[in-house]
Design a protein around this motif. Structure first.
Motif, PDB file in Angstrom:
ATOM      1  N   THR A 138      -0.265  -4.035   5.736  1.00 52.89           N
ATOM      2  CA  THR A 138      -1.030  -4.955   4.891  1.00 52.89           C
ATOM      3  C   THR A 138      -0.575  -6.395   5.106  1.00 52.89           C
ATOM      4  O   THR A 138      -1.394  -7.315   5.224  1.00 52.89           O
ATOM      5  CB  THR A 138      -0.858  -4.573   3.409  1.00 52.89           C
ATOM      6  OG1 THR A 138      -1.274  -3.222   3.215  1.00 52.89           O
ATOM      7  CG2 THR A 138      -1.678  -5.485   2.512  1.00 52.89           C
ATOM      8  N   LEU A 193      -3.172 -10.134  -0.692  1.00 52.62           N
ATOM      9  CA  LEU A 193      -1.762  -9.751  -0.642  1.00 52.62           C
ATOM     10  C   LEU A 193      -1.073 -10.177  -1.932  1.00 52.62           C
ATOM     11  O   LEU A 193      -1.429 -11.191  -2.532  1.00 52.62           O
ATOM     12  CB  LEU A 193      -1.072 -10.424   0.554  1.00 52.62           C
ATOM     13  CG  LEU A 193       0.334  -9.941   0.921  1.00 52.62           C
ATOM     14  CD1 LEU A 193       0.311  -8.481   1.367  1.00 52.62           C
ATOM     15  CD2 LEU A 193       0.936 -10.825   2.015  1.00 52.62           C
ATOM     16  N   THR A 210       0.839  -1.162   0.000  1.00 50.14           N
ATOM     17  CA  THR A 210       0.000   0.000   0.000  1.00 50.14           C
ATOM     18  C   THR A 210       0.885   1.226   0.000  1.00 50.14           C
ATOM     19  O   THR A 210       2.080   1.152   0.217  1.00 50.14           O
ATOM     20  CB  THR A 210      -0.922   0.014   1.230  1.00 50.14           C
ATOM     21  OG1 THR A 210      -0.127   0.019   2.402  1.00 50.14           O
ATOM     22  CG2 THR A 210      -1.843  -1.197   1.227  1.00 50.14           C
TER      23      THR A 210
END
Length: 223
Positions: A19, A177, A5
């Motif tokens: 994340t 992810l 991110t």
């Protein structure tokens, strides 16, 4: 486990750490169950870990960076290394401490290691750099070099490829992810630019009895 991110520090700040932590916290028990039977990997994986263990020797301390549930940490300990595990995910660390109570596990980031300069004889990043953006790999490798003593060794494992794998809602969990796949040559160049000498560069093709869908790379480097 480690690291997409954006945040205010540039194209790739440290938001990817949050994340990654959230992802592995959500899937920790599922992940551990899935990989429990695989141990420390294939015979070739274990051979490379054995070579690393011989290079390091039993005298100094070794950090398993991005240790997850601790299976590689435990294998390295069985080879005679004084090893501890470090991971972003509290849930992964809970499993590691439960399943390997004789070993030490700590929470932290590979990008900011709470360790003195030159304090380690060895460091391992076994498929834990794969969530770190390419632009941040020099920072990661520089931090590993900082904490290694002169002559210390670094074992780095990752998947080979040019496009990332996106996992969305694994095990039905509401997380996603990217898993970066990289070519060994440019990774080796980054290690050399960070002050390492690359001693070994190994690529293992897919084996019939493994779940690996792409080649797997392993680099051993010395500070």
């Amino acid at each position: 486990m480690t690291h997409d991110t954006h945040d205010s520090r540039g194209t790739h700040g440290t938001g990817f750490l949050d994340t990654t932590r959230t992802f592995y916290d959500a899937i920790a028990e599922d992940y551990a169950d899935l990989h429990r039977s695989t141990g420390a990997g294939t015979p070739l994986d274990r051979a490379l870990m054995g070579a690393f263990a011989e290079l390091v020797g039993p005298q100094g301390e070794v950090a398993d960076l991005g240790c997850g549930p601790g299976r590689v940490t435990a294998h390295l300990a069985s080879l005679g290394l004084r090893v501890f595990g470090l991971d972003l995910s509290a849930s992964m660390l809970e499993i590691a401490r439960r399943e390997h109570p004789g070993l030490r596990f700590e929470q932290g980031s590979m990008l900011e290691l709470d360790l003195p300069d030159g304090s380690l004889a060895g460091a391992v990043s076994w498929y834990s750099s794969i969530h770190t953006p390419w632009e941040r790999l020099p920072d990661l490798f520089g931090e590993v070099r900082r904490v290694l003593a002169p002559g210390g060794h670094f074992l780095l494992g990752f998947q080979v490829g040019d496009e990332p794998l996106r996992l969305d809602r694994p095990f039905g969990r509401p997380v996603a992810l990217d898993f970066e796949r990289r070519q060994p040559e440019p990774v080796a160049r980054l290690l050399e630019e960070a002050g390492f000498t690359v001693l070994s560069r190994t690529v293992r093709i897919q084996e019939e009895d493994t779940s690996a869908k792409v080649p797997q790379a392993c680099l051993i480097a010395r500070r």
